[in-house]
Design a protein around this motif. Structure first.
Motif, PDB file in Angstrom:
ATOM      1  N   MET A   1      30.096  35.065  32.292  1.00  0.00           N
ATOM      2  CA  MET A   1      29.942  36.375  32.867  1.00  0.00           C
ATOM      3  C   MET A   1      31.317  36.890  33.277  1.00  0.00           C
ATOM      4  N   TYR A   2      31.415  38.165  33.514  1.00  0.00           N
ATOM      5  CA  TYR A   2      32.689  38.815  33.765  1.00  0.00           C
ATOM      6  C   TYR A   2      32.780  39.223  35.236  1.00  0.00           C
ATOM      7  N   LEU A   3      33.922  38.946  35.868  1.00  0.00           N
ATOM      8  CA  LEU A   3      34.137  39.266  37.278  1.00  0.00           C
ATOM      9  C   LEU A   3      35.340  40.178  37.429  1.00  0.00           C
ATOM     10  N   GLU A   4      35.182  41.219  38.239  1.00  0.00           N
ATOM     11  CA  GLU A   4      36.292  42.088  38.640  1.00  0.00           C
ATOM     12  C   GLU A   4      36.340  42.107  40.161  1.00  0.00           C
ATOM     13  N   ILE A   5      37.532  41.886  40.726  1.00  0.00           N
ATOM     14  CA  ILE A   5      37.736  42.004  42.166  1.00  0.00           C
ATOM     15  C   ILE A   5      38.762  43.108  42.371  1.00  0.00           C
ATOM     16  N   VAL A   6      38.352  44.154  43.088  1.00  0.00           N
ATOM     17  CA  VAL A   6      39.189  45.340  43.275  1.00  0.00           C
ATOM     18  C   VAL A   6      39.321  45.633  44.768  1.00  0.00           C
ATOM     19  N   THR A   7      40.548  45.973  45.193  1.00  0.00           N
ATOM     20  CA  THR A   7      40.793  46.451  46.553  1.00  0.00           C
ATOM     21  C   THR A   7      41.234  47.913  46.456  1.00  0.00           C
ATOM     22  N   PRO A   8      41.341  48.621  47.558  1.00  0.00           N
ATOM     23  CA  PRO A   8      41.820  50.001  47.482  1.00  0.00           C
ATOM     24  C   PRO A   8      43.220  50.142  46.874  1.00  0.00           C
ATOM     25  N   SER A   9      44.021  49.077  46.934  1.00  0.00           N
ATOM     26  CA  SER A   9      45.394  49.174  46.439  1.00  0.00           C
ATOM     27  C   SER A   9      45.621  48.572  45.053  1.00  0.00           C
ATOM     28  N   ALA A  10      44.733  47.679  44.583  1.00  0.00           N
ATOM     29  CA  ALA A  10      44.993  47.021  43.289  1.00  0.00           C
ATOM     30  C   ALA A  10      43.774  46.285  42.769  1.00  0.00           C
ATOM     31  N   LYS A  11      43.780  46.029  41.456  1.00  0.00           N
ATOM     32  CA  LYS A  11      42.798  45.135  40.854  1.00  0.00           C
ATOM     33  C   LYS A  11      43.351  43.721  41.013  1.00  0.00           C
ATOM     34  N   VAL A  12      42.636  42.872  41.719  1.00  0.00           N
ATOM     35  CA  VAL A  12      43.113  41.549  42.079  1.00  0.00           C
ATOM     36  C   VAL A  12      42.838  40.522  40.992  1.00  0.00           C
ATOM     37  N   VAL A  64      31.647  45.191  49.245  1.00  0.00           N
ATOM     38  CA  VAL A  64      30.351  45.206  48.569  1.00  0.00           C
ATOM     39  C   VAL A  64      30.514  44.600  47.185  1.00  0.00           C
ATOM     40  N   MET A  65      29.388  44.119  46.616  1.00  0.00           N
ATOM     41  CA  MET A  65      29.409  43.589  45.259  1.00  0.00           C
ATOM     42  C   MET A  65      28.175  44.064  44.516  1.00  0.00           C
ATOM     43  N   GLU A  66      28.322  44.120  43.178  1.00  0.00           N
ATOM     44  CA  GLU A  66      27.214  44.507  42.313  1.00  0.00           C
ATOM     45  C   GLU A  66      27.171  43.569  41.126  1.00  0.00           C
ATOM     46  N   VAL A  67      25.968  43.141  40.752  1.00  0.00           N
ATOM     47  CA  VAL A  67      25.742  42.345  39.541  1.00  0.00           C
ATOM     48  C   VAL A  67      24.867  43.178  38.619  1.00  0.00           C
ATOM     49  N   LEU A  68      25.299  43.343  37.375  1.00  0.00           N
ATOM     50  CA  LEU A  68      24.513  44.071  36.385  1.00  0.00           C
ATOM     51  C   LEU A  68      24.903  43.600  34.994  1.00  0.00           C
ATOM     52  N   ARG A  69      23.956  43.064  34.253  1.00  0.00           N
ATOM     53  CA  ARG A  69      24.154  42.606  32.867  1.00  0.00           C
ATOM     54  C   ARG A  69      25.368  41.674  32.727  1.00  0.00           C
ATOM     55  N   ASN A  70      25.393  40.619  33.527  1.00  0.00           N
ATOM     56  CA  ASN A  70      26.450  39.595  33.480  1.00  0.00           C
ATOM     57  C   ASN A  70      27.841  40.140  33.787  1.00  0.00           C
ATOM     58  N   LYS A  71      27.910  41.231  34.518  1.00  0.00           N
ATOM     59  CA  LYS A  71      29.186  41.749  35.013  1.00  0.00           C
ATOM     60  C   LYS A  71      29.077  41.882  36.523  1.00  0.00           C
ATOM     61  N   ILE A  72      30.053  41.317  37.231  1.00  0.00           N
ATOM     62  CA  ILE A  72      30.100  41.386  38.688  1.00  0.00           C
ATOM     63  C   ILE A  72      31.314  42.212  39.083  1.00  0.00           C
ATOM     64  N   VAL A  73      31.082  43.227  39.902  1.00  0.00           N
ATOM     65  CA  VAL A  73      32.173  44.040  40.426  1.00  0.00           C
ATOM     66  C   VAL A  73      32.190  43.862  41.942  1.00  0.00           C
ATOM     67  N   VAL A  74      33.350  43.451  42.464  1.00  0.00           N
ATOM     68  CA  VAL A  74      33.537  43.289  43.901  1.00  0.00           C
ATOM     69  C   VAL A  74      34.506  44.361  44.360  1.00  0.00           C
ATOM     70  N   LEU A  75      34.052  45.194  45.296  1.00  0.00           N
ATOM     71  CA  LEU A  75      34.912  46.191  45.921  1.00  0.00           C
ATOM     72  C   LEU A  75      35.242  45.657  47.308  1.00  0.00           C
ATOM     73  N   ALA A  76      36.395  45.002  47.426  1.00  0.00           N
ATOM     74  CA  ALA A  76      36.797  44.365  48.677  1.00  0.00           C
ATOM     75  C   ALA A  76      37.592  45.346  49.531  1.00  0.00           C
ATOM     76  N   ASP A  77      37.334  45.307  50.838  1.00  0.00           N
ATOM     77  CA  ASP A  77      38.095  46.151  51.763  1.00  0.00           C
ATOM     78  C   ASP A  77      39.565  45.752  51.761  1.00  0.00           C
ATOM     79  N   GLY A  78      39.819  44.465  51.641  1.00  0.00           N
ATOM     80  CA  GLY A  78      41.186  43.933  51.621  1.00  0.00           C
ATOM     81  C   GLY A  78      41.167  42.437  51.429  1.00  0.00           C
ATOM     82  N   LEU A  79      42.342  41.852  51.241  1.00  0.00           N
ATOM     83  CA  LEU A  79      42.487  40.416  51.047  1.00  0.00           C
ATOM     84  C   LEU A  79      43.402  39.847  52.116  1.00  0.00           C
ATOM     85  N   THR A  80      43.151  38.606  52.470  1.00  0.00           N
ATOM     86  CA  THR A  80      44.077  37.920  53.384  1.00  0.00           C
ATOM     87  C   THR A  80      44.897  36.880  52.643  1.00  0.00           C
ATOM     88  N   GLU A  81      44.333  36.304  51.545  1.00  0.00           N
ATOM     89  CA  GLU A  81      45.089  35.368  50.709  1.00  0.00           C
ATOM     90  C   GLU A  81      44.295  35.003  49.473  1.00  0.00           C
TER      91      GLU A  81
END
Length: 85
Positions: A1-12, A64-81
């Motif tokens: 499956m495919y994962l995307e982790i995105v913050t307001p400043s960048a795709k992580v 927040v996160m969403e799963v749909l058809r083996n794709k996961i999108v994570v919209l993170a507020d921010g990262l600490t590490e």
């Protein structure tokens, strides 16, 4: 499956993964291949995912996160590490 982790400043991260563990607001939960569609809020904590390079973890501050058809999108507020194990 495919994962995307995105913050307001960048795709992580984006890429193929086999399992993802999330810090949900009602407790941690995992998503694997062919999971049912879902949307969930996330709290501050460790997001862990496994890919061909091994296990990696990212500490998010919420989002927040969403799963749909083996794709996961994570919209993170921010990262600490981000840690590669």
């Amino acid at each position: 499956m495919y994962l995307e982790i995105v913050t307001p400043s960048a795709k992580v991260f984006e890429g193929e993964v086999s399992v993802v563990t999330f810090p949900g607001t009602d407790g941690s939960f995992q998503v694997m291949n062919d999971h049912a569609p879902m949307v969930s809020t996330l709290t501050a904590g460790k997001l862990v995912y496994k890919n061909k390079q091994g296990t990696q973890s990212t500490h998010i501050t919420g989002g927040v996160m969403e799963v749909l058809r083996n794709k996961i999108v994570v919209l993170a507020d921010g990262l600490t590490e981000t840690v590669q194990n």
